[in-house]
Each structure stands twice: as structure tokens, then as C-alpha cells.
Design a protein around this motif. Sequence first.
Motif, PDB file in Angstrom:
ATOM      1  N   ILE A 223       0.831  -1.202   0.000  1.00  0.00           N
ATOM      2  CA  ILE A 223       0.000   0.000   0.000  1.00  0.00           C
ATOM      3  C   ILE A 223       0.872   1.260   0.000  1.00  0.00           C
ATOM      4  O   ILE A 223       0.620   2.214  -0.755  1.00  0.00           O
ATOM      5  CB  ILE A 223      -0.948  -0.003   1.213  1.00  0.00           C
ATOM      6  CG1 ILE A 223      -1.939  -1.176   1.090  1.00  0.00           C
ATOM      7  CG2 ILE A 223      -1.701   1.320   1.325  1.00  0.00           C
ATOM      8  CD1 ILE A 223      -2.792  -1.400   2.328  1.00  0.00           C
ATOM      9  N   ALA A 224       1.905   1.258   0.819  1.00  0.00           N
ATOM     10  CA  ALA A 224       2.785   2.433   0.896  1.00  0.00           C
ATOM     11  C   ALA A 224       3.462   2.694  -0.453  1.00  0.00           C
ATOM     12  O   ALA A 224       3.574   3.853  -0.887  1.00  0.00           O
ATOM     13  CB  ALA A 224       3.840   2.220   1.983  1.00  0.00           C
ATOM     14  N   ARG A 225       3.884   1.633  -1.131  1.00  0.00           N
ATOM     15  CA  ARG A 225       4.571   1.794  -2.425  1.00  0.00           C
ATOM     16  C   ARG A 225       3.642   2.356  -3.490  1.00  0.00           C
ATOM     17  O   ARG A 225       4.021   3.266  -4.244  1.00  0.00           O
ATOM     18  CB  ARG A 225       5.132   0.439  -2.868  1.00  0.00           C
ATOM     19  CG  ARG A 225       5.717   0.422  -4.275  1.00  0.00           C
ATOM     20  CD  ARG A 225       6.410  -0.884  -4.579  1.00  0.00           C
ATOM     21  NE  ARG A 225       5.554  -2.035  -4.367  1.00  0.00           N
ATOM     22  CZ  ARG A 225       4.673  -2.502  -5.272  1.00  0.00           C
ATOM     23  NH1 ARG A 225       4.550  -1.879  -6.438  1.00  0.00           N
ATOM     24  NH2 ARG A 225       3.947  -3.568  -5.011  1.00  0.00           N
ATOM     25  N   LEU A 226       2.408   1.837  -3.561  1.00  0.00           N
ATOM     26  CA  LEU A 226       1.500   2.254  -4.622  1.00  0.00           C
ATOM     27  C   LEU A 226       0.885   3.624  -4.361  1.00  0.00           C
ATOM     28  O   LEU A 226       0.425   4.283  -5.301  1.00  0.00           O
ATOM     29  CB  LEU A 226       0.387   1.218  -4.792  1.00  0.00           C
ATOM     30  CG  LEU A 226       0.829  -0.139  -5.347  1.00  0.00           C
ATOM     31  CD1 LEU A 226      -0.341  -1.096  -5.440  1.00  0.00           C
ATOM     32  CD2 LEU A 226       1.484   0.008  -6.724  1.00  0.00           C
ATOM     33  N   GLN A 227       0.883   4.059  -3.114  1.00  0.00           N
ATOM     34  CA  GLN A 227       0.300   5.362  -2.800  1.00  0.00           C
ATOM     35  C   GLN A 227       1.351   6.443  -2.600  1.00  0.00           C
ATOM     36  O   GLN A 227       1.008   7.579  -2.255  1.00  0.00           O
ATOM     37  CB  GLN A 227      -0.584   5.260  -1.546  1.00  0.00           C
ATOM     38  CG  GLN A 227      -1.829   4.403  -1.763  1.00  0.00           C
ATOM     39  CD  GLN A 227      -2.739   4.350  -0.542  1.00  0.00           C
ATOM     40  OE1 GLN A 227      -2.444   4.942   0.491  1.00  0.00           O
ATOM     41  NE2 GLN A 227      -3.860   3.643  -0.660  1.00  0.00           N
ATOM     42  N   ALA A 228       2.599   6.084  -2.833  1.00  0.00           N
ATOM     43  CA  ALA A 228       3.688   7.063  -2.629  1.00  0.00           C
ATOM     44  C   ALA A 228       3.624   8.170  -3.687  1.00  0.00           C
ATOM     45  O   ALA A 228       3.258   7.944  -4.822  1.00  0.00           O
ATOM     46  CB  ALA A 228       5.027   6.340  -2.708  1.00  0.00           C
TER      47      ALA A 228
END
Length: 515
Positions: free
Chosen positions: A510-515
Amino acid sequence: MADSTDTVTTPAPRTNENRSTTPASSVFKEYISSRWAERTDAMPGAREQASFAAARRERLSELYPGQRLVIPAGRLKQRANDTDYAFRAHSAFAYLTGWGSDSEPGAVLVLEPRRGGAGHDATVYFRERAGRDSDEFYANPEIGEFWIGARPSIAQVASDLAVAVRGIADLDHVFTVVDTETLVLREADPAFTLRVDEARLRFAAEKVLNNNASDTPFSLEVNDEHEQDARLARDLSEMRLVKDPYEIEQMRQAVAATARGFDDVIRDLPRSSSHARGERLVEGVFNTRARVDGNTVGYDTIAASGPHACILHWTRNDGPVAPGDVILLDAGIELDSYYTADITRTLPVNGTFSDVQRRVYEAVREAADAAFAVARPGSVFRDVHAAAMAVIARRTAEWGMLPVTADEALSPENGHHRRYMVHGTSHHLGLDVHDCARARRDMYMDAVIEPGMVFTIEPGLYFQPDDLTVPAELRGIGVRIEDDILITADGAENLSAAIPRTADDVEAWIARLQA
């Protein structure tokens, strides 16, 4: 939508004569049928799956020597008034022909036994396109090309599927003599099946009269034929338990497309979580990917946030996606070949699991991993479920939910732990999301696992918000983790392993795709 007319050669099943505006004058008919460019139909080569479909027909032929087998594709199904649902051919028809999302409503596959020899001759019958000198061409909203676009010719379909093809009018010969040697896949097309049953009754009545046995009591029952039809449906299900190489590759592609859909949902979570019906946005985002990369979704998407995650088949998807909750997304993309994935991930809406959510999540993953360890050639299919249930019983006992020990709960006469997971752990997957459903129990639940089988592993824990057996801090949490696995010669391959599974990996995803 535009209106239609009933002035047709072959009427549509639901006409609109009271609001028709289509011209019907002889001048109009003559004019609209003139001055069209000559059709230049390119002949397609045989599609990739044609040879696999031929091999499947041969296998079926060996099971039914001397019997005519009739497998309809099915027809359009009414949604409301004169609008229909998108057509999807029956899975058995697709399996035996290779015709998927481009198949024609009303088509029928007939396997005719060869006279004096072994095997069957296969023929696909479908309603060929109307000539431009026919009012069907412009006035029939069900099959007219003015309404639904260009339709293939008989020659094109024959080349594409690498099978004999004839016009639908030629199918009448099937009803000339329909005896106990003619079997039909009953569920595929109820109207067609009714015609078969009526022909069977006529044949039986004529047989009595021809035998001069009019004083013999005559029954209109056709139960024997129905039992044989049921056997055909069963065998077609069981044939699909082990996938061929084409099917396995389609499953890989369906899973890969589904993974992209999950990525899309995660990227859009900030928008979804700001809307009062955020679950609808989640559903829409995933369905967009399904239409871009496939035919459609393989089943109604479950986008269940907060306490909705405790509802096993929540498809209303009309609730909010609130930060602090988890959302259970159970979704799969169906390819144009009709093969579908079936994946579930449970995601923290704000990107981070709470301690309590993580505890439940990791317990479910532990159950899934236990099931994975059992899923290998030589194991019994039901033992996959048993392995997951042992973990569910142990964890719910540890958390003080059971009135007995885990071992006592697992005994056949008890099952207290099943309160928190009432569904099964696995089902076969392929052309149908719950594939091979007509297979006998000893071929499915009690069967030995074989290489080439594809099935899900999907344990879960669902703590209803008003369940007083559940500690208060766990109420309203629902978690399911579902993967699609392929049994190989020496174990199992998780086809969906690239989609993060552990709590830590989900948060990083989630953190990677919403960065």
C-alpha cells in the motif's frame, strides 16, 4: 437506447410494436437493401484453443459410444423488459468448442455418433448472419447487424473453431428422432431442453403405437433420459477437474490481470475512502480493469469494508470505506476465454493494520499456510480444509471464544470453531469460479489431489459485530486471504504469490503504490 421494431423475418423474443418507428414501406425496404459494398470476409486461422477443444471432445466421445450428445450454448437472459444481460455461453459449451466471449447466443454443439464406426462427428449450429436483403438485417435488435454490429459467417466460425459449422435451421434434424440415445445438457438452454423432452415423448408414444401395444399402460415419464442427461452434466464437470496446458496458461493470465486490478484499487483507496459509498468506487475501479484486460469480472466483486467484511458474500457494496477499518476485497477477472481468477486480500484502509487487526490477519495467514503444506499430489482434497480448520480452532480457543478445547471443537460431533468460519477452505477453479460443481463427492471432496488441478485456498475469520462470544476488541473484524494454486508433479505452485500476503508485505504494498 434506440427503439426497435417487430417487422422482422425472425422476430426478436420481445418486440416493441407499440413504439416502433422503423420504416416499413416497400420503398424503404428496397432502398436499405441496395448499394452495399461487397463483403470481404477474412478467414481466420484456427484459434489456439481449438486443438485442445477437439481433444476434449474426443475424451467425451469415448464415454458415450453410439449416443448423440447435445450441448447448447444458452440464450440471452432478460434483465428488464426488452433489455438483456450480456451473453455468456454455458461453460461446458465453451470447454468443448473453444468459443468464449465472442460466442453466439443460441448456438448448439452436437456430437453425432458415426455410423458403423467409433467416435462422433462434431458440428456447431448457430444463427448465421442475415443477408442485407432481409429486414432481419436492420430491424431485429437481437441479431440484426444494425443493432449489434457485424456477425461472423458460417465459414469464418468453421475456420476459427476448426470444427464443422452449419446454420441453425439445419438443427431441426436433432428433433426428428430423439430416443434414449440422445442426451442433452439440460441446464444450458431450458427452452431447447423442453423441445428435446417433447420429442422424446413423441418418440415413446410412436414406439408404443408401432408395436401394436396400445393396450399397454403408457407413461409420459422421461426419468431415465433425465438421469442420463444428469450423467452427461456430471461427466463434463469431472473432465474439467484436471486442467490441460492451455487452461493452465489462461489461469496464469487471469491471475496476473487480477493482480493489476488489486493494484488499481490500492492506488484509488484515498478517493474511495472519502466517498459515502466508497465500496462502490472500489468495485468500479476493479471492474474497469476487468473490462480492459479481460471479458468482465468472473463473479460479483465483494468489496466489504468494516463490519461488512463479516458478511461472506457481501455484493451490495454500498457502504463507506473508513480509515481505521479493513476492507475485504474478493475479486477475479474473467478472460475472453472465460477462465477466471478468484483472489481475496484484506487491506487496512489507512495503510496500517492495528495490533488487533494484525493478530486476526496473521492467524488467517497461518491457516492458509497450513493448508498449502497439505496441497500436493497424493493428498486428499478434504485434508486441505482440515489443516486450515485445525489452526482456526486453535487460535479461537486461545482467544477464549470456545466453550471447549481446540481438540474437542475439532471432533465431528462438535465444530464450535466453525461459528467463525462456516465456509470451506477450497474449491476448484477454471471456467467457473466454483468449477466442476457437478462432480461426484468421491471425485471432488474425497478425491486424491492430482497434478493439473487448480483450486483456491481461502480460510477466513469473521467476528460479527454483535457476537457476544467474541472479545469486544475483535468484533466487527472480518479477514479472508485467498490464493489460487496449481498442483504440480511434486507439490503446489501459488499462482497468486506475487500479490502480497503477509501483514508486513501488505502494508509495504500500500505504501509503495500510494507514494
